[in-house]
Design an enzyme around this catalytic site. Structure first.
Site, PDB file in Angstrom:
ATOM      1  N   ASP A  94       0.898  -1.152   0.000  1.00 41.78           N
ATOM      2  CA  ASP A  94       0.000   0.000   0.000  1.00 41.78           C
ATOM      3  C   ASP A  94       0.933   1.196   0.000  1.00 41.78           C
ATOM      4  O   ASP A  94       1.478   1.563   1.041  1.00 41.78           O
ATOM      5  CB  ASP A  94      -0.926   0.012   1.214  1.00 41.78           C
ATOM      6  CG  ASP A  94      -1.964   1.111   1.104  1.00 41.78           C
ATOM      7  OD1 ASP A  94      -1.603   2.222   0.647  1.00 41.78           O
ATOM      8  OD2 ASP A  94      -3.127   0.874   1.455  1.00 41.78           O
ATOM      9  N   HIS A  95       1.135   1.775  -1.156  1.00 46.10           N
ATOM     10  CA  HIS A  95       2.244   2.730  -1.248  1.00 46.10           C
ATOM     11  C   HIS A  95       2.012   3.978  -0.398  1.00 46.10           C
ATOM     12  O   HIS A  95       2.942   4.724  -0.129  1.00 46.10           O
ATOM     13  CB  HIS A  95       2.558   3.095  -2.705  1.00 46.10           C
ATOM     14  CG  HIS A  95       1.548   3.989  -3.335  1.00 46.10           C
ATOM     15  ND1 HIS A  95       0.406   3.512  -3.926  1.00 46.10           N
ATOM     16  CD2 HIS A  95       1.504   5.335  -3.467  1.00 46.10           C
ATOM     17  CE1 HIS A  95      -0.296   4.529  -4.399  1.00 46.10           C
ATOM     18  NE2 HIS A  95       0.343   5.647  -4.142  1.00 46.10           N
TER      19      HIS A  95
ATOM     20  N   HIS B 148      -5.849   2.662   0.823  1.00 49.41           N
ATOM     21  CA  HIS B 148      -5.113   3.858   1.242  1.00 49.41           C
ATOM     22  C   HIS B 148      -5.819   4.643   2.350  1.00 49.41           C
ATOM     23  O   HIS B 148      -5.210   5.026   3.352  1.00 49.41           O
ATOM     24  CB  HIS B 148      -4.896   4.794   0.047  1.00 49.41           C
ATOM     25  CG  HIS B 148      -4.315   4.105  -1.146  1.00 49.41           C
ATOM     26  ND1 HIS B 148      -3.286   3.201  -1.054  1.00 49.41           N
ATOM     27  CD2 HIS B 148      -4.625   4.193  -2.479  1.00 49.41           C
ATOM     28  CE1 HIS B 148      -2.973   2.764  -2.275  1.00 49.41           C
ATOM     29  NE2 HIS B 148      -3.775   3.347  -3.151  1.00 49.41           N
TER      30      HIS B 148
END
Lengths: 536, 536
Positions: free
Chosen positions: B215-216, B278
């Site tokens: 999950d950047h 996110h």
């Protein structure tokens, strides 16, 4: 603070008599402040100034002096077409302050000026003179019918102001047309006994509500901001107590020496000149409970409560928790300067302190156990007034365990010369590793030279004109402050350390280290070497 | 986070296989991130990359592509003498991902490269491909002996990671020389059922500890900083709860539309594409309890607790507290843009949402009653990710009584594009009157263009190499997040509002106003019109 009163009202029209009109204070502070108020459009329309001093001076000469003072010290540029209007309000009376005839002539002049300027008899008497003149002037004003001798003066130490409730004028002024207010500079006495005596003399003529005891630190923008920041922000109130605050440091450092004030300073010293008034006033602002309202007396009552809570020190505690110093020869910013004992009008064996540092406690539920460190001194490396609130460290787990001792959070009130608020936080340093470093967040009201923040005296003169004494010291504050510092002066009278004990340009005597726990010390102030490190 | 492990250690030497090496993610994010790590000197000395993709490409052509990607997207300038060293580590394998023969050839190549680069068999398999390829690749890796089929796979939903305690490799990897790690991009499933199925297939081959679900947003500097700021500063912890916090807003707004991702997006929509991962991840960082340590599983356990505390919504609450939107034609920064239904690969009557706003609650002792507002959308006026913590107002006395409604204190985490922390306080405005105005204090890690803050993928790739999965999503987080959003998708499946319901370049559908109490609304984000007013 009565916001309804507008200075343009006839209620605020007045004549201001400045005793000591050729002195330093008048020139450096009062004339420039009046000019700023004038430029800001907040001087009463019906307003004039009478300068009183001993020197012979033609009215035009006096106005040229005012011009020169404004040109040199004002934050506005003088010399525009409004100057004629401003300077036309300045009059001069040559006189010996001790000679009763002076006051008759003053009375005549004021009557004329009432007519000329449309003033309904309102008077501000500003004592910008040496303290030995305070009582004689007050007595002479009364004798000449410029103020009224009160029938029975209240016992000193009574809370005159509180009795009249709202801090407005009592019936006292009604013996004369208009109101009379007395503005009095420091020092208000030399110890509690002399302050009581002075107060008794003044209170024989003026009600507490008519007396405006100047502490110009209260006029500074950031001093006023302390209350706003504390009571208008949800952030701070929850953590503003001994559970979250580790300690509080209050510093007022000067680079200057005693200069030409040796006569006065030899009798005062840093304790009386700075601690009894300015330093303790800053402390009350930081430590006070939320007042029940913003009314003058509600605020002053809370400040008095702090002063009452100051933990008294016995002689042994004073020797341990209070450190004094006197500067020797040294250098300030590379300039060689003389030691205190070599200054003009200073005794060659003087034991007067030019530096004080102390640890004190406010014994109430909010602050029990939290040390307040207070220091002030002359010929220190940097000129700065700052309050540092140091927060307790979090438990030594998580980041604290992983990264060793993290820097504590600091909240710094920069009172002068910078005006602003500064916060030190710990954050992650950008990068693939999790290093934590302190960073600074600040807002700066007046940074470097570009800002044009009002001078303390502007606010204070403005408040005298509108009769708001919130930012002035009430008698019981003065008395309690003397009560706190007098025992120190008494212990010191028994003998001084080997003075000088710090070099001009250093941060004071080494003995002050004993005030702190191991590893503790003063946080650097803005401009001090090493400050950048703390500032993140 | 195991700080002892240095990537220069043999333990971290590895080959990274990037499936989808000609795709957008590889070019825009992975190659530039690898180059940054290389330039920062933190890539393992023994390290090489194998790009796998369908297109025919000579090795030199692939290296030119990498060069081009680095030149265009890296925060370092490419082209110095280190380029030969860096690019010499890139290899290319043309292959059809579904064809088993591919994996035999891959195995041979990896064996060769182990020799050539001195790598002891360690592998990172990076799935930078469309989700339909996830399972086949994993199965083929196992079939080819590039990973090991596990004897009995644990029930999905079990806390695989927690069972092995410290998040390090389990004994699983010991069937092959070295370790194998699987990096998997979003979406991890389409709902809970499909995510469980995918997880079952992966877990048949890889242990939870070997799986790195990207999950950047967790790799962004400021996301990591949330924990540091919360737990390394005495300021915030005392007020970080429902007694002092009024509400929390989490915004991630994009100016872009769906671009060429219509195929994917039509099946996803903003709820699955942004909220499930996110937005909820940001929420866990803000809301979590202090973990017992900084160990991976201790932190993930606390995040899971937040997700477990999300108050479930019944269909009626969903209709009330969740608002969806789809953009119509409009303009972004003066440029006309098409509506969603006119985008390529999007159905002309699509009911896919491109905007979601919701009010949700975290039902635990810390947050009960505090609304969390979450919104995300495409074609909004500004690109920004921010978290706004709004503090409760103080009692309406003192300054609040005197000056009317004062602005509440805000603490803003600017996640991107600005990276920093911003505080809104009330202070006294300089001047002789006591006006109070909000001021901003901030520290900015990356403001405007001048900073060179690491990209999220740098941190994430670095962590994969050292085997630290703290900033990756554990299976139970994924499952709980689906569990929270699935009911919304189900309610929405019953029919959409009249889409489009907001114009590109606006802040989304008007219906979102119903999420707020009267007078409430979204705080402006950085760069938004009107933001300066809030920023003081």
């Amino acid at each position: 603070m009565d916001r309804a009163s507008q200075l343009s009202d006839r209620q605020n029209s007045c004549l201001m008599v400045i005793f000591g009109a050729t002195g330093d204070l008048a020139n450096r502070k009062l004339f420039p402040a009046l000019y700023s108020l004038f430029r800001d459009g907040v001087l009463p329309e019906h307003f004039a100034v009478v300068g009183v001093a001993r020197r012979e001076k033609a009215p035009e000469e006096f106005r040229r002096d005012v011009w020169e003072a404004v040109r040199r010290y004002s934050r506005f540029e003088a010399g525009d077409e409004t100057w004629r209007d401003f300077s036309g309000r300045f009059y001069y009376l040559r006189s010996d302050l001790r000679e009763p005839g002076t006051y008759g002539r003053l009375k005549g002049l004021l009557g004329e000026l009432d007519e000329r300027h449309g003033v309904p008899g309102n008077r501000i008497y500003y004592l910008a003179v040496a303290p030995e003149h305070f009582s004689p002037i007050v007595e002479n004003l009364a004798a000449a019918g410029l103020a009224v001798i009160r029938q029975g003066s209240r016992g000193e130490g009574s809370r005159g102001a509180a009795e009249s409730g709202d801090g407005r004028e009592s019936e006292q002024g009604s013996h004369l047309p208009g109101w009379q207010r007395l503005v009095i500079e420091k020092p208000f006495g030399h110890d509690l006994a002399s302050a009581e005596s002075l107060n008794r003399q003044i209170r024989a003529v003026f009600d507490e509500e008519q007396i405006f005891r100047i502490d110009h630190y209260l006029g500074k923008e950031m001093t006023q901001n302390i209350m706003v920041i504390r009571f208008a922000n949800a952030f701070f109130e929850p953590v503003w107590n001994r559970r979250f605050i580790e300690s509080i440091q209050i510093t007022s450092s000067e680079t200057g020496g005693v200069e030409d004030r040796g006569n006065y300073y030899e009798k005062a010293g840093a304790l009386r000149d700075m601690v009894q008034n300015h330093m303790l006033q800053l402390l009350t602002m930081i430590a006070m409970e939320p007042p029940s309202s913003l009314q003058t007396e509600a605020i002053r009552d809370e400040k008095v409560k702090v002063l009452r809570s100051l933990k008294p020190m016995d002689p042994e505690e004073i020797r341990k928790n209070v450190v004094r110093g006197q500067y020797g020869a040294g250098a300030i910013k590379g300039q060689k300067v003389a030691g205190y004992r070599q200054e003009p009008k200073v005794g060659p064996a003087s034991d007067t302190e030019t530096f004080v540092a102390m640890k004190l406690f406010v014994e109430n539920f909010r602050w029990a156990g939290v040390p307040f460190y207070v220091r002030t001194g002359k010929r220190l490396p940097v000129k700065a007034t700052e309050i540092v609130v140091q927060f307790k460290s979090l438990p030594e787990i998580l980041y604290f365990k992983e990264y060793g001792k993290l820097a504590p959070n600091l909240l710094v009130f920069r009172v002068s010369p910078q005006e602003g608020l500064f916060v030190r936080l710990n954050t992650k340093k950008p990068g693939t590793e999790d290093f934590i470093a302190p960073v600074a967040m600040d807002f700066c009201q007046k940074c470097e030279a570009e800002a044009n923040s009002p001078e303390a005296y502007e606010r204070l003169l403005f408040d005298v004109m509108r009769g708001d004494s919130t930012l002035f010291t009430r008698w019981d504050e003065v008395a309690l402050a003397w009560n706190f510092v007098d025992p120190m002066a008494r212990v010191w009278a028994e003998g001084a350390p080997a003075f000088p004990n710090y070099a001009a340009g250093s941060w004071g005597p080494e003995e002050q280290a004993r005030l702190f726990e191991a590893g503790g010390g003063w946080w650097p102030v803005y401009g001090q070497e090493g400050a950048e490190k703390v500032l993140g």
